[in-house]
Design an enzyme around this catalytic site. Structure first.
Site, PDB file in Angstrom:
ATOM      1  N   GLU A 111       0.830  -1.207   0.000  1.00 27.35           N
ATOM      2  CA  GLU A 111       0.000   0.000   0.000  1.00 27.35           C
ATOM      3  C   GLU A 111       0.865   1.259   0.000  1.00 27.35           C
ATOM      4  OE1 GLU A 111      -3.958  -1.731   2.267  1.00 27.35           O
ATOM      5  OE2 GLU A 111      -2.350  -0.839   3.457  1.00 27.35           O
ATOM      6  N   GLU A 131      -3.358  -9.955   4.485  1.00 31.23           N
ATOM      7  CA  GLU A 131      -4.230  -9.600   5.604  1.00 31.23           C
ATOM      8  C   GLU A 131      -5.373 -10.602   5.797  1.00 31.23           C
ATOM      9  OE1 GLU A 131      -2.379  -5.594   4.539  1.00 31.23           O
ATOM     10  OE2 GLU A 131      -2.866  -7.476   3.545  1.00 31.23           O
TER      11      GLU A 131
END
Length: 260
Positions: A111, A131
């Site tokens: 990210e 995640e």
């Protein structure tokens, strides 16, 4: 105590190295420090371009520091003025950012790279959003990735957490260029110096228009540009640099940008 970030500047370029062995993971304190660094970068007219990379060869960044979280850092804590990693939510960051991904870009590390305008990858780099395996959301990637690459590819990566190598990342347009590991920073600096010699007011206008147009219909975005409703566009159209660009073209010479 060693600092988790190392910086150097040269000729309008800022290099930021995330250096938190073993995985260059980002805890709350590091994120706040990154926000302060990128805020200064944003506000310093002498700095034109930033490079972000990780120390070592194995990790660009493992993202959110799970060990720090286990020790009390909250995922809802104070990430600082720029949000996680210092860039994602920093207002008016209208200068070019280059990610030099030197190894694994995992979760929030990927990210972080997605927050940049250009991504160079070492041939050994990999990208993953694991995640899902720890029962949480890759929030920024869930927002950004389906807009950058084909929807079904983005969803596969988000839903499975699988790893993607540099060649696949380039095939889907995640990275601009693959570079041999020993040449990665040299190539990043080569591009950064090229951009640092470019027109800063135009770069700022490009970044603001691209960012704001994402939430607008095309005709509305064009109307706002034409009416000079974007501050960077308004500043550009009244600038010495725009006049200099026209003069340099007419006189068949390289323009001399002043940023005003």
């Amino acid at each position: 105590m060693s600092t988790p970030l190392k910086t150097r500047t040269d000729g309008g370029v800022l290099e930021v190295v995330l250096d938190r062995p073993k995985a260059n993971a980002i805890d709350l304190a590091t994120s706040r420090l990154m926000g302060e660094i990128f805020e200064r970068f944003r506000d310093d007219a002498a700095l034109r371009v930033a490079i972000v990379t990780g120390a070592g060869e194995r990790f660009f960044s493992a993202g959110w520091d799970l060990k720090a979280a286990a020790g009390g850092d909250s995922v809802e804590g104070d990430y600082g003025c720029g949000g996680f990693g210092g860039m994602q939510e920093l207002p008016d960051l209208n200068k070019p950012l280059i990610a030099a991904v030197n190894g694994m870009a995992v979760g929030g590390g990927w990210e972080l790279a997605l927050s940049c305008d250009l991504i160079l990858a070492s041939r050994t780099a990999t990208f993953a959003l694991p995640e899902i395996r720890s029962g949480t959301l890759a929030d920024a990637a869930s927002i950004k990735l389906p807009k950058r690459i084909p929807y079904h590819v983005a969803m596969e990566l988000l839903l499975t957490g699988r790893s993607m190598d540099a060649d696949e990342a380039q095939r889907w347009g995640v990275v601009n260029e693959i570079v041999e590991p020993e040449a990665l920073l040299e190539r990043a600096w080569e591009i950064a110096r090229q951009l640092a010699d470019g027109p800063p007011l135009v770069f700022a206008a490009i970044k603001e228009v691209v960012r704001e147009a994402e939430a607008l219909r095309a005709q509305e975005a064009l109307r706002r540009v034409g009416k000079r409703e974007f501050p960077t566009v308004d500043r550009l159209y009244d600038s010495e640099d725009q006049l200099e660009g026209a003069r340099a073209f007419a006189e068949k010479r390289e323009p001399k940008w002043k940023g005003r």
